[in-house]
Design a protein around this motif. Sequence first.
Motif, PDB file in Angstrom:
ATOM      1  N   GLY A  13       0.815  -1.199   0.000  1.00 26.25           N
ATOM      2  CA  GLY A  13       0.000   0.000   0.000  1.00 26.25           C
ATOM      3  C   GLY A  13       0.853   1.255   0.000  1.00 26.25           C
ATOM      4  N   ASP A  15       1.607   4.760   1.552  1.00 25.66           N
ATOM      5  CA  ASP A  15       1.449   5.438   2.835  1.00 25.66           C
ATOM      6  C   ASP A  15       1.744   6.919   2.615  1.00 25.66           C
ATOM      7  OD1 ASP A  15       1.623   6.293   5.514  1.00 25.66           O
ATOM      8  OD2 ASP A  15       2.248   4.304   6.149  1.00 25.66           O
ATOM      9  N   ALA A  42      -3.227  -0.491  -2.182  1.00 26.68           N
ATOM     10  CA  ALA A  42      -4.149   0.384  -1.447  1.00 26.68           C
ATOM     11  C   ALA A  42      -3.482   1.735  -1.263  1.00 26.68           C
ATOM     12  CB  ALA A  42      -4.506  -0.218  -0.088  1.00 26.68           C
ATOM     13  N   CYS A  43      -4.265   2.733  -0.910  1.00 30.34           N
ATOM     14  CA  CYS A  43      -3.733   4.044  -0.571  1.00 30.34           C
ATOM     15  C   CYS A  43      -4.207   4.411   0.828  1.00 30.34           C
ATOM     16  CB  CYS A  43      -4.196   5.106  -1.577  1.00 30.34           C
ATOM     17  SG  CYS A  43      -3.497   4.903  -3.219  1.00 30.34           S
ATOM     18  N   VAL A  44      -3.271   4.842   1.663  1.00 30.66           N
ATOM     19  CA  VAL A  44      -3.568   5.164   3.056  1.00 30.66           C
ATOM     20  C   VAL A  44      -3.323   6.650   3.287  1.00 30.66           C
ATOM     21  CG1 VAL A  44      -2.841   4.791   5.443  1.00 30.66           C
ATOM     22  CG2 VAL A  44      -3.017   2.854   3.868  1.00 30.66           C
ATOM     23  N   ILE A  51      -3.348   6.814  11.209  1.00 32.57           N
ATOM     24  CA  ILE A  51      -3.984   6.566   9.916  1.00 32.57           C
ATOM     25  C   ILE A  51      -5.437   7.009  10.005  1.00 32.57           C
ATOM     26  CG2 ILE A  51      -4.746   4.767   8.321  1.00 32.57           C
ATOM     27  CD1 ILE A  51      -2.215   3.203   9.111  1.00 32.57           C
ATOM     28  N   SER A  54      -8.401   5.001   4.228  1.00 26.83           N
ATOM     29  CA  SER A  54      -7.704   4.130   3.277  1.00 26.83           C
ATOM     30  C   SER A  54      -8.672   3.713   2.173  1.00 26.83           C
ATOM     31  CB  SER A  54      -7.140   2.889   3.969  1.00 26.83           C
ATOM     32  OG  SER A  54      -8.182   2.086   4.496  1.00 26.83           O
TER      33      SER A  54
END
Length: 266
Positions: A13, A15, A42-44, A51, A54
């Motif tokens: 992912g 970050d 994924a994108c967080v 966090i 997401s």
Amino acid sequence: MVNEFPQVLTIAGSDSDGSAGMQADLHTFFVHNTYGASVITACVAGNSFGIHDSVAMPISFINQEFKDLADDFKIRAAKTGMLGDSALIHAVAQNYQNYEWGPLVVDPVIVTKHGAMLLEQEAFDALKTELIPLATVLTPNFYEAEKLAEMKINSDDDVKTAAKKLQKLGAKNIIIKGKHIAGETEKVRDYILLESGKDFWIDGPFYSTTHKNGTGDSLSAAITAELGKGASVEDAIRTADDYVDKAIKNEIAVGHKFGPINHWAR
């Protein structure tokens, strides 16, 4: 010659604060003189405080990323990071088997360093049965080793037993990262069991700092980079362990709370 420069891959992912995930992997690839490509899963959205959101990438998009890289690049080693669900784990495992991309380093992001579970049971089962058997190197933390080996670890002998159980899952080489407990741990001991049967410990000091984000990502990325350059598994692990030790020791002033390690410390 085209694609002569060593190229390695992170499957992870993104970050947004750059401290972990794909960004930490790419930082590590760069300082180890390899070209880093990525399959973004994924994108967080987050920062040093935590966090906050997401978004998962569609499986069709992830499949396309794999295909596009295979059509153009020569990946010599790859690693995985956080894979959020069983469908994603299945897609990664299937795609990896479709291409000849060299050794695979699996960072089984399933339990935090504080013991909190990150994956649902279905995803955990997929990781255990589909991805771990493909691993050239498996890099669990202490709690992940307990979960995967289905046992409590209370002694050095228990660590060795757990590592053998992890090999029986299909992973060739195992590094079990030691516990990191502020105020209780003066040193950190990582245990390594190689495919050949050789085993050894790597001891290092424990550094009390809030700048440790991305430690596990960077360790597995450094192993991947060294394997991509042709190093043996043992040499890759020793180089990566030393690299992360220096990156934690030489703190970098980034972020107000839980910041990144210093990827440029040598």
